[in-house]
Motif scaffolding. Structure first.
Motif, mmCIF file in Angstrom:
data_model
loop_
_atom_site.group_PDB
_atom_site.id
_atom_site.type_symbol
_atom_site.label_atom_id
_atom_site.label_comp_id
_atom_site.label_asym_id
_atom_site.label_seq_id
_atom_site.Cartn_x
_atom_site.Cartn_y
_atom_site.Cartn_z
ATOM 1 N N ILE A 196 0.759 -1.278 -0.119
ATOM 2 C CA ILE A 196 0.089 0.044 0.161
ATOM 3 C C ILE A 196 0.888 1.379 -0.160
ATOM 4 C CG2 ILE A 196 -2.111 -1.188 0.993
ATOM 5 C CD1 ILE A 196 -1.185 0.026 3.792
ATOM 6 N N GLU A 197 0.424 2.442 -0.727
ATOM 7 C CA GLU A 197 1.261 3.576 -0.988
ATOM 8 C C GLU A 197 0.870 4.665 -0.105
ATOM 9 O OE1 GLU A 197 0.763 5.919 -4.064
ATOM 10 O OE2 GLU A 197 2.807 6.548 -4.237
ATOM 11 N N PRO A 198 1.386 5.118 0.805
ATOM 12 C CA PRO A 198 1.033 6.396 1.516
ATOM 13 C C PRO A 198 2.028 7.357 0.899
ATOM 14 C CG PRO A 198 2.113 5.205 3.098
ATOM 15 C CD PRO A 198 2.061 4.401 1.948
ATOM 16 N N ASP A 199 1.322 8.526 0.402
ATOM 17 C CA ASP A 199 2.170 9.742 0.130
ATOM 18 C C ASP A 199 2.190 10.400 1.467
ATOM 19 O OD1 ASP A 199 2.371 9.409 -2.702
ATOM 20 O OD2 ASP A 199 0.457 10.077 -3.124
ATOM 21 N N LEU A 200 3.191 11.021 1.947
ATOM 22 C CA LEU A 200 3.316 11.710 2.975
ATOM 23 C C LEU A 200 3.435 13.283 3.055
ATOM 24 C CD1 LEU A 200 5.389 9.154 4.821
ATOM 25 C CD2 LEU A 200 3.097 9.458 4.967
ATOM 26 N N ILE A 236 10.960 3.217 0.298
ATOM 27 C CA ILE A 236 11.061 4.605 0.566
ATOM 28 C C ILE A 236 11.183 5.316 -0.954
ATOM 29 C CG2 ILE A 236 11.775 6.736 1.669
ATOM 30 C CD1 ILE A 236 12.748 4.780 4.105
ATOM 31 N N GLN A 237 10.311 5.952 -1.096
ATOM 32 C CA GLN A 237 10.341 6.846 -2.681
ATOM 33 C C GLN A 237 10.308 8.123 -2.649
ATOM 34 O OE1 GLN A 237 6.861 6.324 -4.920
ATOM 35 N NE2 GLN A 237 5.369 5.818 -3.043
ATOM 36 N N SER A 238 10.964 8.893 -3.414
ATOM 37 C CA SER A 238 10.941 10.338 -3.444
ATOM 38 C C SER A 238 11.097 10.944 -4.980
ATOM 39 C CB SER A 238 11.790 10.916 -2.736
ATOM 40 O OG SER A 238 11.818 12.530 -2.920
ATOM 41 N N PRO A 296 6.244 4.071 1.500
ATOM 42 C CA PRO A 296 5.891 5.678 1.531
ATOM 43 C C PRO A 296 6.708 6.553 0.642
ATOM 44 C CG PRO A 296 7.432 4.672 3.443
ATOM 45 C CD PRO A 296 6.865 3.613 2.441
ATOM 46 N N GLU A 297 6.070 7.496 0.415
ATOM 47 C CA GLU A 297 6.727 8.718 -0.422
ATOM 48 C C GLU A 297 6.922 9.948 0.121
ATOM 49 O OE1 GLU A 297 4.851 9.666 -4.209
ATOM 50 O OE2 GLU A 297 6.108 11.373 -4.479
ATOM 51 N N ALA A 298 8.045 10.398 0.224
ATOM 52 C CA ALA A 298 8.412 11.802 1.004
ATOM 53 C C ALA A 298 8.067 12.822 -0.032
ATOM 54 C CB ALA A 298 9.813 12.026 1.011
ATOM 55 N N LYS A 299 6.821 13.353 -0.038
ATOM 56 C CA LYS A 299 6.300 14.510 -0.805
ATOM 57 C C LYS A 299 7.100 15.799 -0.855
ATOM 58 C CE LYS A 299 3.301 12.590 -3.667
ATOM 59 N NZ LYS A 299 3.724 12.543 -5.067
ATOM 60 N N GLN A 300 7.762 15.913 0.166
ATOM 61 C CA GLN A 300 8.498 17.136 0.263
ATOM 62 C C GLN A 300 10.097 16.729 0.426
ATOM 63 O OE1 GLN A 300 6.693 19.896 -0.093
ATOM 64 N NE2 GLN A 300 4.753 18.723 0.364
#
Ligand code: G3P
Ligand code: CA
Length: 373
Positions: free
Chosen positions: A79-83, A207-209, A177-181
């Motif tokens: 599951i993918e939460p953008d953060l 972990i993605q960005s 999770p994606e670090a949106k900033q």
């Protein structure tokens, strides 16, 4: 068992249902064998993964516990939460910088400093909101078990839900999770939250960005902390990356998450180039429905893509089943016929052994009863 039946059993097995059938041992042998004689085009010949993009966001409001729950029910591997970070420093699952598109913030809280940014509100304030965006294919029949299933979840709540779903489904649900900033504070909080939950590189975490610098920084920080999560650099135009840029990414990341759209999107040659550098390739965003959707997944799976960010995990899962089954050796394969005989023999031996054990138990039981009498 005919090879056609075996293929059907393998199809059931990859859906997770064959484990309950008496053919499971044969199916497992077949799949293992198939992977040895016919390598998948994915890196390391690993089956591609299904990532629920913002949860099952094609059916439920994106980034809600309901969307994550449904995604797992549909078979998603991750599951993918953008953060985003709240004003008081909490990580919450939200794609946009602003709360306006997906929640009722305008009606409930009004603007702050002329905007609706997540960073302008406290967690307590955000928790009063409802995620009310209507998905493309609403699924009103699904009733989530989570409390407050349509609130904005914190990252911790996403982890808790993944854990609960892992326990109830009997398989580890990955978190992506994606670090949106591109924010060092966000980097730290992501690593701290994962570590505080005793998660490590042994768990299914990516972990993605979009910021290569952020991923590079996370790699340095996690190494210093003794952590080793797998890391992905995202790109809106992966086809525009030079070989030198790819080689550089390979020094601190495990893969590239690339857009599948446009002329510079993920292509077969891009995947091969990435694999040549030891990089995985995950593609976003798969959202087509019906036959067009299946055809798109099939094309990318055959190109060797290692993971798909999908709004419709049920469709992605079905397409992956079909792809894996199609990759099995054909019925005419003499080697497969030999394997079938070996597997059938093993099952027959096991049955005879079980019958002997059962007979022995009966005799022992009779003897025991006789001794008591
Ligand atoms: O993170 C992969 C994919 O989700 C990137 O697109 O904009 O939906 O986060 P976005
Ligand atoms: Ca994302």
């Amino acid at each position: 068992m005919s090879i056609h039946t075996a293929r059907a059993v393998v199809a059931a097995m990859v859906r997770g249902t064959a484990a309950r059938t008496r053919f499971a041992p044969i199916a497992l042998s077949l799949l293992a064998f198939a992977s040895t004689v016919h390598a998948l085009p994915q890196l390391g010949s690993q089956a591609p993964i299904v990532i629920a993009h913002r949860g099952a966001s094609g059916y439920m409001p994106e980034h809600t516990l309901a969307a994550y729950e449904l995604a797992v029910k549909m078979g998603a591997d991750y599951i993918e939460p953008d953060l985003q970070l709240t004003r008081d420093g909490h990580l919450v699952a939200m794609h946009d910088t602003s709360l306006a598109r997906t929640t009722d913030v305008e009606a409930k809280l009004g603007p702050r400093n002329g905007n609706y940014n997540v960073s302008s509100y406290t967690l307590a304030e955000i928790k009063t909101l409802t995620v009310d965006i209507v998905p493309v294919s609403p699924n009103p029949g699904f009733v989530p078990v989570s409390q407050d299933a349509y609130r904005v979840p914190t990252f911790q709540e996403v982890i808790d839900v993944a854990r609960g779903l892992s326990a109830s489904s009997g398989r580890e649900i990955g978190i992506y999770p994606e670090a949106k900033q591109a924010d060092p504070v966000m980097e730290d909080k992501i690593l701290q939250t994962l570590a505080a939950n005793n998660l490590s590189g042994a768990n299914k975490i990516y972990i993605q960005s979009f910021s290569a610098d952020t991923i590079r920084s996370i790699q340095q920080k996690q190494t210093a902390l003794g952590l080793d999560f797998d890391l992905f650099v995202l790109s809106t135009a992966p086809g525009a990356l030079t070989l030198a840029q790819m080689a550089d990414i390979a020094t601190f990341a495990d893969g590239v998450g690339g857009s599948i759209s446009g002329t510079r999107g993920v292509s077969e040659s891009f995947i091969q180039q990435a694999h040549g550098l030891g990089l995985l390739v995950h593609g976003y965003t798969f959202s087509k429905l019906g036959d067009a959707g299946i055809a798109e997944y099939d094309k990318f799976f055959n190109w060797g893509i290692d993971g798909v960010f999908s709004n419709n995990p049920d469709l992605a899962f079905a397409a992956r089943d079909a792809f894996l089954v199609s990759e099995l050796p054909e019925p005419g394969s003499s080697a497969l016929a030999v394997l079938g005989l070996v597997a059938a023999g093993a099952v027959a031996r096991r049955r005879r052994s079980q019958q002997r054990d059962a007979a022995g138990t009966s005799v022992a039981g009779l003897q025991g009863n006789a001794g008591c009498a």
